[in-house]
Design a protein around this motif. Structure first.
Motif, mmCIF file in Angstrom:
data_model
loop_
_atom_site.group_PDB
_atom_site.id
_atom_site.type_symbol
_atom_site.label_atom_id
_atom_site.label_comp_id
_atom_site.label_asym_id
_atom_site.label_seq_id
_atom_site.Cartn_x
_atom_site.Cartn_y
_atom_site.Cartn_z
ATOM 1 N N ASP A 17 0.795 -1.225 0.000
ATOM 2 C CA ASP A 17 0.000 0.000 0.000
ATOM 3 C C ASP A 17 0.832 1.282 0.000
ATOM 4 N N LEU A 49 -7.328 -9.010 -7.662
ATOM 5 C CA LEU A 49 -6.717 -8.618 -6.400
ATOM 6 C C LEU A 49 -7.262 -9.487 -5.286
ATOM 7 N N ASP A 51 -7.071 -9.410 -1.481
ATOM 8 C CA ASP A 51 -6.702 -8.498 -0.413
ATOM 9 C C ASP A 51 -7.380 -8.955 0.873
ATOM 10 N N CYS A 55 -10.568 -4.223 -0.014
ATOM 11 C CA CYS A 55 -10.104 -3.613 -1.257
ATOM 12 C C CYS A 55 -9.239 -2.384 -0.987
ATOM 13 N N THR A 56 -8.427 -2.422 0.043
ATOM 14 C CA THR A 56 -7.579 -1.285 0.392
ATOM 15 C C THR A 56 -6.476 -1.044 -0.634
ATOM 16 N N ARG A 58 -6.803 -1.366 -3.999
ATOM 17 C CA ARG A 58 -7.391 -1.193 -5.336
ATOM 18 C C ARG A 58 -6.631 -0.150 -6.169
ATOM 19 N N CYS A 61 -3.239 -1.335 -7.307
ATOM 20 C CA CYS A 61 -3.359 -2.400 -8.307
ATOM 21 C C CYS A 61 -3.805 -1.867 -9.657
ATOM 22 N N LEU A 62 -4.730 -0.916 -9.680
ATOM 23 C CA LEU A 62 -5.132 -0.321 -10.955
ATOM 24 C C LEU A 62 -3.939 0.357 -11.621
ATOM 25 N N VAL A 81 -11.700 -7.241 -7.938
ATOM 26 C CA VAL A 81 -11.313 -7.438 -6.553
ATOM 27 C C VAL A 81 -12.053 -8.693 -6.115
ATOM 28 N N LYS A 83 -13.980 -10.875 -4.161
ATOM 29 C CA LYS A 83 -14.808 -10.727 -2.957
ATOM 30 C C LYS A 83 -14.666 -11.930 -2.027
#
Length: 158
Positions: A17, A49, A51, A55-56, A58, A61-62, A81, A83
């Protein structure tokens, strides 16, 4: 010769992050507090992803997908992401989750040619991750002792 990424069917990439761009000789490269797993799965032309906090990661990753798509020869890849990614229940096991989820993804891919289902990932419980973290610690300690060297103490709890 390069990494041959356009021919890779499955690629696993740990992500952090840290929001700072790494610059050789300027930043120390050690930043951020959370890790997740970005996966490229060629049969679906998709990045996913995993995680353990939701989705911290996101945004990071994008950004990575935008930079990596051409390297993989991926035209217009999807990004999801997951789920059903296993969730951590503490504030320190994200790295262990990355390792355990990576192992599950590779095993499923090698055995079946697909990624595991949400139901299969549900088998990765906090108790299972704690057990695997302990096993990883024992391997590191055994390797350190076999080499006769020292290793930094990075395992705070078990």
């Amino acid at each position: 010769a390069g990494l041959g990424l356009p021919g890779v069917a499955l690629a696993l990439m740990p992500v952090n992050d840290n929001e700072e761009e790494y610059v050789e000789g300027v930043t120390d490269g050690v930043a951020g507090t959370h890790w997740g797993l970005l996966v490229y799965f060629r049969p679906q032309n998709a990045f996913a992803l995993f995680d353990s906090l939701g989705c911290t990661l996101r945004g990071q990753c994008l950004h990575a997908v935008a930079k990596l798509s051409a390297s993989f020869g991926a035209a217009g890849p999807a990004f999801v992401v997951e789920k059903g990614a296993p969730r951590q229940v503490n504030d320190y096991d994200c790295g262990a989750y990355v390792c355990v989820v990576a192992e599950a993804l590779v095993r499923s891919f090698l055995d079946t040619g697909r990624l595991p289902t949400g139901e299969e990932l549900a088998e990765i419980t906090p108790e299972f991750v704690k057990e695997r973290r302990g096993a990883m610690r024992r391997l590191v300690e055994r390797d350190r002792q076999a080499r006769g060297g020292t290793a930094a103490r990075v395992w705070e709890s078990e």
